[in-house]
Design an enzyme around this catalytic site. Structure first.
Site, mmCIF file in Angstrom:
data_model
loop_
_atom_site.group_PDB
_atom_site.id
_atom_site.type_symbol
_atom_site.label_atom_id
_atom_site.label_comp_id
_atom_site.label_asym_id
_atom_site.label_seq_id
_atom_site.Cartn_x
_atom_site.Cartn_y
_atom_site.Cartn_z
ATOM 1 N N LYS A 161 0.859 -1.263 0.137
ATOM 2 C CA LYS A 161 0.115 0.103 0.305
ATOM 3 C C LYS A 161 1.013 1.242 -0.024
ATOM 4 C CE LYS A 161 -2.209 -1.035 3.862
ATOM 5 N NZ LYS A 161 -1.620 -2.424 4.188
ATOM 6 N N THR A 162 1.719 1.247 1.105
ATOM 7 C CA THR A 162 2.691 2.553 0.845
ATOM 8 C C THR A 162 3.634 2.728 -0.195
ATOM 9 O OG1 THR A 162 2.686 2.322 3.459
ATOM 10 C CG2 THR A 162 4.454 3.618 2.167
ATOM 11 N N GLU A 208 -3.429 6.154 0.816
ATOM 12 C CA GLU A 208 -3.625 4.823 1.213
ATOM 13 C C GLU A 208 -4.664 4.545 2.341
ATOM 14 O OE1 GLU A 208 -0.607 2.722 3.618
ATOM 15 O OE2 GLU A 208 0.627 4.166 2.948
#
Length: 271
Positions: free
Chosen positions: A3-4, A47
């Protein structure tokens, strides 16, 4: 789970395209000297995490689902419960919105079949001519998701490449810390077996003579629920140094400790 990194890759592309994005990312991104950038009102990149279903409180126009995995089992009942939440997340997208989703997700049709929005899948079979400044097969997937969204936003291919080439990672995502006495030190926040496997496989691909993994498991519930998978991940290193479990928000040890992890790992031949 990416995600990051994917948020950061997309942020780099948006910055390269002068889209003046507002950004909220779950790690320190050197390009914005932090994890927040207040830009213009037209593009917000963030995110979101499935834990406690917090990602169901957003109003996205474009959504990315990188993978669906058994995690946060102190909140979710099982993987089917998690899959249901991701389905609800996908249904947040409006009819004129777009879902970008990993085509290799198991039973993907359960998430996508009844959506009114456009659905774009990505996967290893994609034949795109881009180069990355970060290693690992998992980052190929992350980049494909970012490229798909950049294309939706109308960013030219050469600008996408410029943005990807400028991305050298975020803090604690296979972050190179330095070298001493011939030993390379890498810091990674991986706290789920899937993430650990991706990290250790990347290290293997870099042909180090020996890999020593210093690991602290995060929460008793995750350690207990995924113990066999943690052990499988640690098989990829030559030596594991296992610290006490980090309790975080939890007070009940559930009868599990890092000694159990060390014992099971040793049984499979990893010191």
């Amino acid at each position: 789970h990416g995600k990051t990194t994917t948020t950061s890759m997309l942020s780099h592309i948006a910055l390269a395209a002068d889209l003046d994005p507002t950004i909220s990312v779950g790690g320190i991104l050197k390009a914005i000297e932090g994890n927040i950038r207040v830009g213009g009102p037209d593009l917000f990149i963030t995110e979101a995490c499935e834990y406690t279903n917090s990602f169901l409180h957003f109003f996205p126009k474009i959504g990315i689902i990188l993978n669906v995995d058994a995690d946060h089992l102190d909140f979710f009942k099982d993987l089917d419960d998690i899959r249901n939440s991701f389905h609800l997340f996908a249904k947040l997208l409006p009819e004129n919105g777009t879902l970008v989703i990993n085509g290799d997700i198991d039973k993907i049709e359960e998430i996508t079949s009844d959506l009114s929005c456009r659905v774009i899948t990505f996967g290893k079979e994609a034949s795109l001519d881009y180069s990355l400044a970060v290693g690992g097969e998992h980052n190929v997937y992350n980049a494909l998701a970012a490229i798909a969204v950049a294309d939706i936003l109308g960013v030219p291919a050469e600008t996408i490449q410029t943005g990807l080439a400028s991305f050298h990672g975020t803090d604690r995502r296979f972050e190179y810390k330095g070298e001493t006495n011939g030993v390379t030190i890498i810091d990674d926040y991986a706290h789920h077996p899937t993430e650990m496997t991706a990290t250790l496989k990347t290290a293997r691909e870099m042909n180090f003579d020996r890999i020593i993994c210093v690991f602290q498991s995060h929460t008793y519930s995750r350690t207990k629920a995924l113990l066999p998978q943690f052990v499988e991940a640690l098989k990829l290193c030559d030596k594991a140094i296992v610290a006490d479990i980090y309790a975080a928000r939890e007070t009940d040890t559930l009868g599990i400790s890092s000694a159990d992890l060390a014992e099971e790992t040793a049984k499979l031949g990893t010191d």
